[in-house]
Design a protein around this motif. Sequence first.
Motif, PDB file in Angstrom:
ATOM      1  N   GLY A   5       6.253   1.717  -0.078  1.00 25.22           N
ATOM      2  CA  GLY A   5       5.642   3.021   0.186  1.00 25.22           C
ATOM      3  C   GLY A   5       4.813   3.502  -0.994  1.00 25.22           C
ATOM      4  N   GLY A   6       5.347   3.329  -2.194  1.00 21.04           N
ATOM      5  CA  GLY A   6       4.648   3.773  -3.402  1.00 21.04           C
ATOM      6  C   GLY A   6       3.324   3.046  -3.571  1.00 21.04           C
ATOM      7  N   LYS A   7       3.362   1.753  -3.314  1.00 23.90           N
ATOM      8  CA  LYS A   7       2.144   0.943  -3.443  1.00 23.90           C
ATOM      9  C   LYS A   7       1.092   1.414  -2.450  1.00 23.90           C
ATOM     10  CE  LYS A   7       0.691  -3.804  -3.855  1.00 23.90           C
ATOM     11  NZ  LYS A   7       0.718  -4.933  -2.953  1.00 23.90           N
ATOM     12  N   ASN A   8       1.544   1.718  -1.251  1.00 26.47           N
ATOM     13  CA  ASN A   8       0.618   2.206  -0.218  1.00 26.47           C
ATOM     14  C   ASN A   8       0.001   3.542  -0.635  1.00 26.47           C
ATOM     15  OD1 ASN A   8      -0.559   1.923   2.466  1.00 26.47           O
ATOM     16  ND2 ASN A   8       0.737   3.666   3.020  1.00 26.47           N
ATOM     17  N   LEU A  68      -0.712   1.406   5.432  1.00 26.97           N
ATOM     18  CA  LEU A  68       0.568   1.646   6.096  1.00 26.97           C
ATOM     19  C   LEU A  68       0.691   3.128   6.451  1.00 26.97           C
ATOM     20  CD1 LEU A  68       2.905  -0.475   3.805  1.00 26.97           C
ATOM     21  CD2 LEU A  68       1.790  -1.156   5.944  1.00 26.97           C
ATOM     22  N   GLY A  69       1.513   3.391   7.427  1.00 21.17           N
ATOM     23  CA  GLY A  69       1.790   4.774   7.801  1.00 21.17           C
ATOM     24  C   GLY A  69       2.752   5.418   6.816  1.00 21.17           C
ATOM     25  N   MET A  70       3.017   6.690   7.037  1.00 20.84           N
ATOM     26  CA  MET A  70       3.869   7.447   6.116  1.00 20.84           C
ATOM     27  C   MET A  70       5.317   6.947   6.128  1.00 20.84           C
ATOM     28  SD  MET A  70       1.754   9.407   4.704  1.00 20.84           S
ATOM     29  CE  MET A  70       0.327   8.390   5.003  1.00 20.84           C
ATOM     30  N   ASP A  71       5.640   6.127   7.134  1.00 19.38           N
ATOM     31  CA  ASP A  71       7.003   5.591   7.223  1.00 19.38           C
ATOM     32  C   ASP A  71       7.077   4.133   6.782  1.00 19.38           C
ATOM     33  OD1 ASP A  71       5.531   4.516   9.240  1.00 19.38           O
ATOM     34  OD2 ASP A  71       6.858   5.115  10.872  1.00 19.38           O
ATOM     35  N   GLY A  72       5.949   3.607   6.281  1.00 20.62           N
ATOM     36  CA  GLY A  72       5.958   2.238   5.770  1.00 20.62           C
ATOM     37  C   GLY A  72       5.642   1.185   6.821  1.00 20.62           C
ATOM     38  N   ARG A  73       5.569   1.611   8.110  1.00 15.97           N
ATOM     39  CA  ARG A  73       5.110   0.663   9.132  1.00 15.97           C
ATOM     40  C   ARG A  73       3.588   0.712   9.168  1.00 15.97           C
ATOM     41  NH1 ARG A  73       7.823   2.134  14.666  1.00 15.97           N
ATOM     42  NH2 ARG A  73       7.265   4.249  14.038  1.00 15.97           N
ATOM     43  N   GLY A 100       6.514  13.921   2.751  1.00 14.95           N
ATOM     44  CA  GLY A 100       7.576  13.179   3.438  1.00 14.95           C
ATOM     45  C   GLY A 100       7.366  11.672   3.455  1.00 14.95           C
ATOM     46  N   ALA A 101       6.290  11.206   2.854  1.00 14.33           N
ATOM     47  CA  ALA A 101       5.961   9.778   2.960  1.00 14.33           C
ATOM     48  C   ALA A 101       6.957   8.904   2.206  1.00 14.33           C
ATOM     49  CB  ALA A 101       4.553   9.525   2.430  1.00 14.33           C
ATOM     50  N   LEU A 102       7.164   7.742   2.747  1.00 13.52           N
ATOM     51  CA  LEU A 102       8.047   6.745   2.136  1.00 13.52           C
ATOM     52  C   LEU A 102       7.554   6.386   0.733  1.00 13.52           C
ATOM     53  CD1 LEU A 102      10.403   4.671   3.168  1.00 13.52           C
ATOM     54  CD2 LEU A 102       8.520   3.040   3.215  1.00 13.52           C
TER      55      LEU A 102
END
Length: 324
Positions: free
Chosen positions: A227-230, A190-195, A220-222
Amino acid sequence: MKKIILTGDRPTGQLHIGHFCGALKNRALLQDVYQTYIMIADVQALTDNFNNPQKVRKNVFEVAMDNLAIGIDPNKSTIFIQSLIPEIAELTIFFSNLVTIDRLKRNPTVKEEILQKKELFKDDVTFGFLGYPVSQAADILVFQADLVPVGEDQLPMIEQTREIARKFNKIYGQTFKLPEAKVGDFPRVLGMDGRKMGKSLNNSITFTDSPKIIREKIKGALTGKIGGKNLLSLFKQFSDDKKLLEKFKKQYNDNTIKYSEFKPILAESIIEKLEPIREKRKQYENNPKIVEKILFDGVKKARIAAQETMKKIKEKMFLNYFRE
Ligand code: TRP
């Protein structure tokens, strides 16, 4: 005879660590074992960037440099530009008779992409975009590929390629082997924004990002559940410290993880692994003539292979009118 790999990228932006985990790492390893063709798919990129040809042109060189930087060796692999192999376009036309419109509309990746590109396609879609899986089948089959290393989203394309090959063989006689897909060990970054991490979504880490930028992006990442899992998955890919990984995983699971501690460590692991790639890329950036020559030689080699297959195809289709 070595088995053959064909794979490629659309030149619509720089490649990023999502590609690195999902496909590029694999690609560099496999080039020792397979005869490898790496296609820069400018014609395919135009299917949804026909109104922005300069963008595609610029990114042909960016994607070439990304491939070279992650370890594609021009002495082992053939890197080339799709539009300079007209046999691919020719074969696309022949293949287009073997695919129905309904089948194309059912391709899940194309379906999703059409929805994402509402602005470009409005309520309809172009012939070219709907049909790009046919052109992708031509990419793969004109090189008689055995294996196609790709990201997970590309599996429907390989499935369609196999269908087309089977149908061609049935109608015109045995011509193509059926290629297999190979997905990397960590396909869903995933990207830094969760998408989904995307070339054009501005949420990726690229091979030209400086350490400072990487630190900022990770900072700045989600976070949170997704997000944490990513971020943990990224740490698994980029760090060799299994103990530390287990520690953060455990903290993530019982909700005690401190991102102010974890994120800087993750950032440094990414910076460390990307450093040699960034350095190598810089050398190519400073010597664009070398990149041009690699592409020029690659096109020449790829064209010979494509022409050989095309000759066989035309014989099977009774299109061999005159003796050479
Ligand atoms: N569709 C691929 C992508 O979007 C790029 C591509 C074009 C490709 N032709 C190919 C991948 C042939 C593998 C094989 O990333």
